[in-house]
Scaffold this active site. Sequence first.
Site, PDB file in Angstrom:
ATOM      1  N   GLY A  63      39.989  -1.799   0.214  1.00 33.48           N
ATOM      2  CA  GLY A  63      40.902  -0.672   0.111  1.00 33.48           C
ATOM      3  C   GLY A  63      40.734   0.108  -1.174  1.00 33.48           C
ATOM      4  O   GLY A  63      41.124   1.260  -1.256  1.00 33.48           O
ATOM      5  N   ASN A 111      52.071   0.519   0.134  1.00 38.07           N
ATOM      6  CA  ASN A 111      51.179   1.538   0.682  1.00 38.07           C
ATOM      7  C   ASN A 111      51.268   1.565   2.207  1.00 38.07           C
ATOM      8  O   ASN A 111      51.465   0.537   2.848  1.00 38.07           O
ATOM      9  CB  ASN A 111      49.734   1.313   0.212  1.00 38.07           C
ATOM     10  CG  ASN A 111      48.919   0.462   1.166  1.00 38.07           C
ATOM     11  OD1 ASN A 111      48.403   0.976   2.171  1.00 38.07           O
ATOM     12  ND2 ASN A 111      48.829  -0.828   0.887  1.00 38.07           N
ATOM     13  N   GLY A 114      46.933   3.469   6.236  1.00 36.38           N
ATOM     14  CA  GLY A 114      46.450   3.607   7.615  1.00 36.38           C
ATOM     15  C   GLY A 114      44.948   3.843   7.710  1.00 36.38           C
ATOM     16  O   GLY A 114      44.492   4.619   8.558  1.00 36.38           O
ATOM     17  N   PHE A 115      44.181   3.197   6.867  1.00 34.63           N
ATOM     18  CA  PHE A 115      42.707   3.249   6.882  1.00 34.63           C
ATOM     19  C   PHE A 115      42.126   4.668   6.802  1.00 34.63           C
ATOM     20  O   PHE A 115      41.259   5.035   7.620  1.00 34.63           O
ATOM     21  CB  PHE A 115      42.125   2.593   8.148  1.00 34.63           C
ATOM     22  CG  PHE A 115      42.460   1.148   8.370  1.00 34.63           C
ATOM     23  CD1 PHE A 115      42.864   0.314   7.335  1.00 34.63           C
ATOM     24  CD2 PHE A 115      42.327   0.589   9.657  1.00 34.63           C
ATOM     25  CE1 PHE A 115      43.156  -1.021   7.573  1.00 34.63           C
ATOM     26  CE2 PHE A 115      42.608  -0.745   9.890  1.00 34.63           C
ATOM     27  CZ  PHE A 115      43.035  -1.546   8.841  1.00 34.63           C
ATOM     28  N   ASN A 173      39.382  -7.260   9.715  1.00 38.65           N
ATOM     29  CA  ASN A 173      40.736  -6.992   9.233  1.00 38.65           C
ATOM     30  C   ASN A 173      41.665  -6.791  10.426  1.00 38.65           C
ATOM     31  O   ASN A 173      41.566  -5.793  11.131  1.00 38.65           O
ATOM     32  CB  ASN A 173      40.725  -5.748   8.338  1.00 38.65           C
ATOM     33  CG  ASN A 173      42.095  -5.457   7.755  1.00 38.65           C
ATOM     34  OD1 ASN A 173      43.031  -6.249   7.912  1.00 38.65           O
ATOM     35  ND2 ASN A 173      42.236  -4.327   7.089  1.00 38.65           N
ATOM     36  N   SER A 176      46.442  -5.371   8.603  1.00 33.09           N
ATOM     37  CA  SER A 176      47.097  -4.237   7.954  1.00 33.09           C
ATOM     38  C   SER A 176      48.357  -3.894   8.725  1.00 33.09           C
ATOM     39  O   SER A 176      48.328  -3.812   9.959  1.00 33.09           O
ATOM     40  CB  SER A 176      46.170  -3.028   7.929  1.00 33.09           C
ATOM     41  OG  SER A 176      46.935  -1.879   7.620  1.00 33.09           O
ATOM     42  N   ASN A 178      49.667  -1.047   8.704  1.00 28.55           N
ATOM     43  CA  ASN A 178      49.719   0.413   8.799  1.00 28.55           C
ATOM     44  C   ASN A 178      48.953   1.008   9.971  1.00 28.55           C
ATOM     45  O   ASN A 178      48.824   2.215  10.073  1.00 28.55           O
ATOM     46  CB  ASN A 178      49.234   1.028   7.488  1.00 28.55           C
ATOM     47  CG  ASN A 178      50.050   0.523   6.315  1.00 28.55           C
ATOM     48  OD1 ASN A 178      51.275   0.458   6.412  1.00 28.55           O
ATOM     49  ND2 ASN A 178      49.385   0.137   5.241  1.00 28.55           N
ATOM     50  N   THR A 179      48.414   0.150  10.843  1.00 26.84           N
ATOM     51  CA  THR A 179      47.781   0.614  12.083  1.00 26.84           C
ATOM     52  C   THR A 179      48.573  -0.027  13.215  1.00 26.84           C
ATOM     53  O   THR A 179      48.699  -1.262  13.254  1.00 26.84           O
ATOM     54  CB  THR A 179      46.299   0.170  12.136  1.00 26.84           C
ATOM     55  OG1 THR A 179      45.596   0.822  11.072  1.00 26.84           O
ATOM     56  CG2 THR A 179      45.652   0.526  13.465  1.00 26.84           C
ATOM     57  N   LYS A 213      40.702 -11.633   7.770  1.00 24.29           N
ATOM     58  CA  LYS A 213      41.749 -11.356   6.771  1.00 24.29           C
ATOM     59  C   LYS A 213      43.114 -11.357   7.440  1.00 24.29           C
ATOM     60  O   LYS A 213      43.348 -10.614   8.398  1.00 24.29           O
ATOM     61  CB  LYS A 213      41.491 -10.009   6.086  1.00 24.29           C
ATOM     62  CG  LYS A 213      42.487  -9.725   4.966  1.00 24.29           C
ATOM     63  CD  LYS A 213      42.006  -8.646   4.042  1.00 24.29           C
ATOM     64  CE  LYS A 213      43.033  -8.345   2.973  1.00 24.29           C
ATOM     65  NZ  LYS A 213      42.573  -7.305   2.043  1.00 24.29           N
ATOM     66  N   THR A 241      45.781 -13.074   1.132  1.00 24.19           N
ATOM     67  CA  THR A 241      46.343 -12.351   2.263  1.00 24.19           C
ATOM     68  C   THR A 241      46.302 -10.831   2.059  1.00 24.19           C
ATOM     69  O   THR A 241      46.050 -10.362   0.949  1.00 24.19           O
ATOM     70  CB  THR A 241      47.847 -12.698   2.452  1.00 24.19           C
ATOM     71  OG1 THR A 241      48.572 -12.194   1.325  1.00 24.19           O
ATOM     72  CG2 THR A 241      48.069 -14.154   2.620  1.00 24.19           C
ATOM     73  N   ASN A 242      46.668 -10.137   3.112  1.00 18.33           N
ATOM     74  CA  ASN A 242      46.900  -8.698   3.061  1.00 18.33           C
ATOM     75  C   ASN A 242      48.310  -8.438   2.482  1.00 18.33           C
ATOM     76  O   ASN A 242      48.939  -9.359   1.961  1.00 18.33           O
ATOM     77  CB  ASN A 242      46.759  -8.130   4.485  1.00 18.33           C
ATOM     78  CG  ASN A 242      46.172  -6.730   4.477  1.00 18.33           C
ATOM     79  OD1 ASN A 242      46.608  -5.883   3.686  1.00 18.33           O
ATOM     80  ND2 ASN A 242      45.209  -6.472   5.342  1.00 18.33           N
ATOM     81  N   TYR A 313      43.565  -6.367  -6.558  1.00 22.90           N
ATOM     82  CA  TYR A 313      43.779  -4.942  -6.300  1.00 22.90           C
ATOM     83  C   TYR A 313      44.918  -4.458  -7.215  1.00 22.90           C
ATOM     84  O   TYR A 313      44.666  -3.822  -8.244  1.00 22.90           O
ATOM     85  CB  TYR A 313      44.082  -4.658  -4.821  1.00 22.90           C
ATOM     86  CG  TYR A 313      44.014  -3.182  -4.482  1.00 22.90           C
ATOM     87  CD1 TYR A 313      44.588  -2.215  -5.303  1.00 22.90           C
ATOM     88  CD2 TYR A 313      43.351  -2.728  -3.348  1.00 22.90           C
ATOM     89  CE1 TYR A 313      44.501  -0.869  -5.017  1.00 22.90           C
ATOM     90  CE2 TYR A 313      43.271  -1.376  -3.050  1.00 22.90           C
ATOM     91  CZ  TYR A 313      43.852  -0.453  -3.892  1.00 22.90           C
ATOM     92  OH  TYR A 313      43.765   0.889  -3.606  1.00 22.90           O
TER      93      TYR A 313
HETATM   94  C1  LIG Z   1      46.583   1.188  -1.828  1.00 24.95           C
HETATM   95  C2  LIG Z   1      46.094  -0.035  -1.094  1.00 24.95           C
HETATM   96  C3  LIG Z   1      45.170   0.117  -0.051  1.00 24.95           C
HETATM   97  C4  LIG Z   1      44.715  -1.015   0.632  1.00 24.95           C
HETATM   98  N1  LIG Z   1      43.792  -0.847   1.634  1.00 24.95           N
HETATM   99  C5  LIG Z   1      43.308  -1.945   2.284  1.00 24.95           C
HETATM  100  C6  LIG Z   1      42.314  -1.813   3.289  1.00 24.95           C
HETATM  101  O1  LIG Z   1      41.835  -0.720   3.604  1.00 24.95           O
HETATM  102  N2  LIG Z   1      41.890  -2.956   3.904  1.00 24.95           N
HETATM  103  C7  LIG Z   1      42.359  -4.196   3.590  1.00 24.95           C
HETATM  104  O2  LIG Z   1      41.924  -5.199   4.164  1.00 24.95           O
HETATM  105  N3  LIG Z   1      43.291  -4.353   2.617  1.00 24.95           N
HETATM  106  C8  LIG Z   1      43.761  -3.257   1.963  1.00 24.95           C
HETATM  107  N4  LIG Z   1      44.697  -3.420   0.983  1.00 24.95           N
HETATM  108  C9  LIG Z   1      45.223  -4.780   0.692  1.00 24.95           C
HETATM  109  C10 LIG Z   1      44.487  -5.424  -0.479  1.00 24.95           C
HETATM  110  O3  LIG Z   1      43.121  -5.607  -0.200  1.00 24.95           O
HETATM  111  C11 LIG Z   1      45.127  -6.801  -0.799  1.00 24.95           C
HETATM  112  O4  LIG Z   1      44.921  -7.671   0.295  1.00 24.95           O
HETATM  113  C12 LIG Z   1      46.628  -6.715  -1.067  1.00 24.95           C
HETATM  114  O5  LIG Z   1      46.948  -5.535  -1.774  1.00 24.95           O
HETATM  115  C13 LIG Z   1      47.154  -7.914  -1.859  1.00 24.95           C
HETATM  116  O6  LIG Z   1      46.506  -8.030  -3.103  1.00 24.95           O
HETATM  117  P1  LIG Z   1      47.123  -7.456  -4.481  1.00 24.95           P
HETATM  118  O7  LIG Z   1      48.526  -7.948  -4.581  1.00 24.95           O
HETATM  119  O8  LIG Z   1      46.204  -7.966  -5.553  1.00 24.95           O
HETATM  120  O9  LIG Z   1      47.064  -5.967  -4.368  1.00 24.95           O
HETATM  121  C14 LIG Z   1      45.171  -2.296   0.273  1.00 24.95           C
HETATM  122  C15 LIG Z   1      46.094  -2.433  -0.781  1.00 24.95           C
HETATM  123  C16 LIG Z   1      46.543  -1.329  -1.461  1.00 24.95           C
HETATM  124  C17 LIG Z   1      47.534  -1.520  -2.590  1.00 24.95           C
END
Ligand SMILES: Cc1cc2nc3c(=O)[nH]c(=O)nc-3n(C[C@H](O)[C@H](O)[C@H](O)COP(=O)(O)O)c2cc1C
Length: 333
Positions: A63, A111, A114-115, A173, A176, A178-179, A213, A241-242, A313
């Site tokens: 992401g 967030n 939505g990809f 994945n 998420s 958001n989908t 994931k 995790t996500n 992240y």
């Molecule tokens: C702005 C944003 C966008 C993200 N986009 C994706 C994504 O496209 N695909 C995905 O598998 N996870 C996505 N994530 C989730 C992160 O990869 C991660 O699993 C999650 O944020 C938990 O880790 P963290 O607490 O270190 O952020 C996104 C997270 C954030 C904050």
Amino acid sequence: MYAELIRPLLFRLDPEQAHHLTLQALRMPLAAPVLRFFFGTQNSQPVEAFGLRFTNRVGLAAGYDKNGVALAGLEALGFGHIECGTVTRIPQQGNPRPRVHRFPNQHAVINSMGFPNDGVDVLLAHLERTHLTRTRLGINIGKGKDTPIERAAEDYCALYEHTHARADYIVINISSPNTANLRSLQSRTALVELLSAVAETRRSTAHRPILVKIAPDLNTDELDDVLDAIAQTGMDGIIATNTTLHRDGLPASATELRGGASGAILTARSTEIIRHIARTTSGRLPIIGVGGIMSADDAQAKFDAGATLVQLYTGMIYAGPRLVRQVAADSRQ
Ligand SMILES: Cc1cc2nc3c(=O)[nH]c(=O)nc-3n(C[C@H](O)[C@H](O)[C@H](O)COP(=O)(O)O)c2cc1C
């Protein structure tokens, strides 16, 4: 310097704009050598996971660089692996803005992206021009917004076929928030069907490790179903995790926002999930631990719970790029 100078400037901007600016800076021609000078040297142990050798245990979560535009700059920060995506078969815009919200007092983000991404062909074109030397590359693949959920496997199989030659590992994945309906793919029957289809595609092309994931909001029975499906279909690992749908500890304004929460509010929950997975699989299923790693101690808790690798992240947003080196240098197992 990050906390005193850079973070206050970035936090004056809309979060998505700040992110865009950061990616632009990371892709500037001199970014990689300059960042390598400041962040590059590491005192870290290489590690093996799902048949691959990693220069260290810390990676960038999916992401952050969805389209693979800033990989050289990100490698220079010291990541042992970078996961690009989530990428879909065709480009899509994602959900309406604003779709990223910071909660600075709680070190959290919500967030509902939505990809949004430029599609798999653009990602592959960027990867064609990028040569990482120390960093493994994962590609995280997802169902397109307009693909009906019953036909999700077609997207994942086509994406595996398109991307595997450029990736060290592939991530399915299905977590998420958001989908629409995506997380229903985590249910036992749907997941066995989906993963069997991708495994079949893998048998007829070249072999790459495939990881799944998952969401932090699964209960124990649901999680055990996911683990059974992974074992039954011969997948190579799990990313836990996500983001979460829970809003515990966040202000009331957070309950009105759609999307998944990340950062400090997720730290304990994702570690708990990792511990459960490691126990249930007797440590045999490789785990990438992600969720609320805001310090080297948070990462260590995930290693202690059974993770082989970790990803960052939201910690990068609040603690800055030095966190990469701190986690890489401090981690023991
Ligand atoms: C702005 C944003 C966008 C993200 N986009 C994706 C994504 O496209 N695909 C995905 O598998 N996870 C996505 N994530 C989730 C992160 O990869 C991660 O699993 C999650 O944020 C938990 O880790 P963290 O607490 O270190 O952020 C996104 C997270 C954030 C904050």
